[in-house]
Design a protein around this motif. Structure first.
Motif, short mmCIF file in Angstrom:
data_model
loop_
_atom_site.label_atom_id
_atom_site.label_comp_id
_atom_site.label_asym_id
_atom_site.label_seq_id
_atom_site.Cartn_x
_atom_site.Cartn_y
_atom_site.Cartn_z
N GLY A 243 -1.38 15.93 -8.61
CA GLY A 243 -1.18 15.56 -7.20
C GLY A 243 0.30 15.55 -6.85
O GLY A 243 1.03 16.49 -7.17
N GLU A 244 0.75 14.46 -6.25
CA GLU A 244 2.14 14.39 -5.80
C GLU A 244 3.11 14.36 -7.00
O GLU A 244 3.00 13.50 -7.87
CB GLU A 244 2.36 13.14 -4.94
CG GLU A 244 3.75 13.10 -4.32
CD GLU A 244 3.87 12.04 -3.22
OE1 GLU A 244 3.18 11.01 -3.30
OE2 GLU A 244 4.67 12.28 -2.29
N THR A 245 4.04 15.30 -7.00
CA THR A 245 5.01 15.39 -8.10
C THR A 245 6.28 14.62 -7.73
O THR A 245 6.43 14.15 -6.60
CB THR A 245 5.41 16.86 -8.33
OG1 THR A 245 5.92 17.34 -7.07
CG2 THR A 245 4.23 17.71 -8.77
N LEU B 43 -6.68 11.92 -4.20
CA LEU B 43 -6.24 12.56 -5.45
C LEU B 43 -4.74 12.82 -5.44
O LEU B 43 -4.12 12.97 -6.49
CB LEU B 43 -7.01 13.86 -5.68
CG LEU B 43 -8.51 13.69 -5.87
CD1 LEU B 43 -9.18 15.03 -6.22
CD2 LEU B 43 -8.82 12.68 -6.97
N TRP B 44 -4.15 12.88 -4.26
CA TRP B 44 -2.69 13.04 -4.14
C TRP B 44 -1.97 11.91 -4.90
O TRP B 44 -0.92 12.12 -5.49
CB TRP B 44 -2.34 13.03 -2.65
CG TRP B 44 -0.91 13.28 -2.25
CD1 TRP B 44 -0.14 12.45 -1.49
CD2 TRP B 44 -0.10 14.44 -2.51
NE1 TRP B 44 1.10 13.01 -1.27
CE2 TRP B 44 1.15 14.24 -1.88
CE3 TRP B 44 -0.30 15.63 -3.22
CZ2 TRP B 44 2.19 15.17 -1.93
CZ3 TRP B 44 0.74 16.57 -3.27
CH2 TRP B 44 1.96 16.33 -2.64
N ALA B 45 -2.56 10.71 -4.88
CA ALA B 45 -1.94 9.56 -5.58
C ALA B 45 -2.36 9.50 -7.06
O ALA B 45 -1.92 8.61 -7.78
CB ALA B 45 -2.29 8.25 -4.88
N HIS C 15 0.84 -1.19 0.00
CA HIS C 15 0.00 0.00 0.00
C HIS C 15 0.88 1.24 0.00
O HIS C 15 1.82 1.34 0.79
CB HIS C 15 -0.90 -0.01 1.25
CG HIS C 15 -1.55 1.31 1.53
ND1 HIS C 15 -2.51 1.84 0.70
CD2 HIS C 15 -1.37 2.21 2.53
CE1 HIS C 15 -2.90 3.02 1.18
NE2 HIS C 15 -2.22 3.26 2.29
N SER C 16 0.56 2.16 -0.87
CA SER C 16 1.23 3.46 -0.89
C SER C 16 2.73 3.31 -1.11
O SER C 16 3.13 2.74 -2.12
CB SER C 16 0.91 4.18 0.41
OG SER C 16 1.07 5.54 0.23
N ARG C 17 3.57 3.67 -0.14
CA ARG C 17 5.01 3.46 -0.35
C ARG C 17 5.30 1.96 -0.53
O ARG C 17 6.19 1.57 -1.27
CB ARG C 17 5.82 4.06 0.80
CG ARG C 17 5.59 3.42 2.13
CD ARG C 17 6.08 4.31 3.28
NE ARG C 17 5.21 5.48 3.43
CZ ARG C 17 5.47 6.52 4.21
NH1 ARG C 17 6.58 6.57 4.92
NH2 ARG C 17 4.63 7.53 4.30
N GLY C 18 4.50 1.15 0.15
CA GLY C 18 4.63 -0.30 -0.01
C GLY C 18 4.22 -0.75 -1.42
O GLY C 18 4.74 -1.72 -1.95
N GLY C 19 3.28 0.00 -2.02
CA GLY C 19 2.84 -0.31 -3.39
C GLY C 19 3.92 0.06 -4.40
O GLY C 19 4.10 -0.65 -5.40
N LYS C 20 4.62 1.17 -4.15
CA LYS C 20 5.74 1.52 -5.03
C LYS C 20 6.75 0.38 -4.98
O LYS C 20 7.28 -0.07 -6.00
CB LYS C 20 6.42 2.82 -4.56
CG LYS C 20 5.49 4.05 -4.39
CD LYS C 20 6.28 5.26 -3.88
CE LYS C 20 5.50 6.28 -3.06
NZ LYS C 20 4.42 6.99 -3.65
N ALA C 21 7.02 -0.07 -3.74
CA ALA C 21 8.01 -1.14 -3.55
C ALA C 21 7.55 -2.45 -4.17
O ALA C 21 8.36 -3.20 -4.71
CB ALA C 21 8.31 -1.33 -2.06
C1 GTR Z 1 2.46 10.08 1.42
C2 GTR Z 1 3.40 10.15 0.27
C3 GTR Z 1 3.07 9.13 -0.73
C4 GTR Z 1 2.79 7.77 -0.11
C5 GTR Z 1 2.25 7.84 1.30
C6 GTR Z 1 2.31 6.59 2.16
O1 GTR Z 1 2.61 11.09 2.33
O2 GTR Z 1 3.38 11.45 -0.23
O3 GTR Z 1 4.02 9.06 -1.76
O4 GTR Z 1 3.80 6.89 -0.28
O5 GTR Z 1 2.70 8.86 2.03
O6 GTR Z 1 3.19 5.74 2.07
O7 GTR Z 1 1.42 6.46 2.98
#
Ligand code: GTR
Length: 419
Positions: free
Chosen positions: A296-298, A348-350, A258-264
């Motif tokens: 959203g996030e750049t 929307l940030w994502a 999820h989120s940073r975990g999803g990037k990984a």
């Molecule tokens: C946010 C960050 C995202 C995302 C997230 C998270 O603040 O801007 O890139 O990875 O944290 O991991 O929850």
């Protein structure tokens, strides 16, 4: 590889097919205008409005440096390694393989947990390398009644360890173990912090130090592996373990973050082709979302986490349109294996639109194996997953989180894929 050289390699041709198609869509999801307006007011430095997305061109993932196009899965193999190398050198870094010695030690085994529905195994994954040691823990629940070997969902946990409590004293919707067992799947978790502390100052104090020793603190190269790659390295060592456990079907392992975990998880799925399903939940910038939309996030914003991406990636701060690649090419590295991308309506940030487009714009690569195209101008409505053979997508109502509803959709997808 210097940035100039890669530009020459990839800037040859662009596809316009994927440029800004969301403006044209008729029936699919669009962001709630009230939320857009709120965000425009509260965070005016970022882009929240589809109409503001710049004109951008996406590199064609099939276009080779000599100007010809990849036409077969065989030709893709070689081109794939060039693309993989670009992501290694520019975004996530070069990660090592196995340590000199890798061993597994079962620290706890319970034949009867969750009211007789599951077995629990806790495994220490132990590495030795150049006289240094590292150890991290895997928690694994398997359904007692299921025919073995059983498919498993593995979460790279970026939140507190209480979310994946092996004792089940604490239960969390972030890792709804009982529900997954009920559906006949195994469920596993590792703690990202055990592999690389999620902290700008201390991120090297895990497996990076195992390989690099004290050198890991400074003087690292511009393409050094960082925290995201280190978390994925751990997921690969879990697969090494699964290959030794007769109860687990290592051909049917879903890696989820999820989120940073999803990037990984997307990056780990690109690096390690043994993962047969890769799931990204709201991974956003540097994950599933297209960077060139600048929505959203750049890149500059996500690089405030200085320990996630290579120093090279920081060169692209504020320069999205100069990128000679984009994240649809990361997804194409997972082809022809299964991939699932999930977004949330309020997140929307994502950039939900950019997450969907990445998946859609990886279609030309999936087409090489005869899989159909996901239309870029056809986002599904809220809470209505779409499944295209081995690719899935949903946008859930609500905010930035991993919920039982998301898990339910992932398991529905796995049911189609694996049963
Ligand atoms: C946010 C960050 C995202 C995302 C997230 C998270 O603040 O801007 O890139 O990875 O944290 O991991 O929850």
């Amino acid at each position: 590889m210097p940035i100039k050289k890669i530009s020459l390699l990839l800037l040859f041709g662009m596809i316009l097919l994927c440029a800004n198609p969301l403006m044209a869509q008729q029936n699919g999801w669009t962001a709630d205008p009230e939320r857009v307006n709120q965000l425009k007011e509260s965070r005016p430095d970022y882009l929240w409005d589809e109409a503001g997305v710049p004109d951008y061109d996406l590199p064609d993932p099939l276009l080779k440096p000599d100007g010809s196009t990849v036409e077969t899965p065989d030709e893709w193999k070689e081109h794939r390694s060039d693309i993989l190398e670009i992501f290694r050198s520019q975004v996530y870094g070069h990660r090592p393989g196995q340590p000199e010695t890798l061993s597994f030690e079962i620290s706890e085994e319970k034949g009867n947990t969750m009211d007789g529905r599951a077995i629990l195994k806790r495994i220490n994954i132990i590495s030795e390398h150049q006289g240094r040691n590292h150890q991290f823990e895997l928690t694994l629940f398997l359904p007692i009644d299921a025919v073995k070997p059983v498919p498993v969902f593995l979460l790279m946990n970026n939140r507190g360890p209480e979310n994946t409590d092996p004792s089940r004293t604490e239960k969390s919707g972030f890792w709804p173990a009982e529900e997954v067992i009920e559906r006949g799947y195994g469920i596993a978790a590792i703690q990202n912090n055990d592999l690389s502390p999620d902290d700008t100052e201390h991120f090297h104090e895990g497996v990076i130090r195992l390989f690099e020793g004290e050198m890991a603190i400074d003087e690292r190269p511009a393409d050094a592996w960082m925290a995201l790659a280190a978390w994925g390295w751990g997921a690969s060592r879990v697969l090494d373990y699964f290959e030794t456990d007769p109860d687990v079907d290592e051909q049917r392992v879903a890696l989820l973050g999820h989120s940073r975990g999803g990037k990984a998880s997307l990056w780990a799925g690109a690096e390690d082709e043994r993962f047969s399903l890769v799931i990204s939940n709201e991974s956003g910038a540097g994950g599933a979302a297209l960077s060139k939309r600048e929505f959203g996030e750049t890149i500059e914003a996500v690089n405030r986490f200085t320990h996630w991406f290579t120093p090279n990636f920081k060169e692209y701060n504020g320069r999205e349109q100069d990128l000679p690649f984009d994240q649809h090419m990361l997804i194409s590295l997972i082809a022809p294996r299964a991939v699932y991308v999930a977004s949330a309506d309020e997140d929307l940030w994502a950039d939900p639109g950019g997450e969907y487009l990445s998946l859609a714009c990886a279609s030309p690569v999936y087409n090489l194996w005869g899989y159909d195209a996901i239309e870029p101008d056809n986002m599904p409505p809220l809470n209505s997953p779409v499944i295209h053979e081995n690719r899935g997508y949903h946008i859930r109502s609500g905010g930035h989180n991993l919920t039982p509803q998301d898990w339910g959709y992932f398991m529905d997808f796995a049911d189609q894929l694996w049963r």
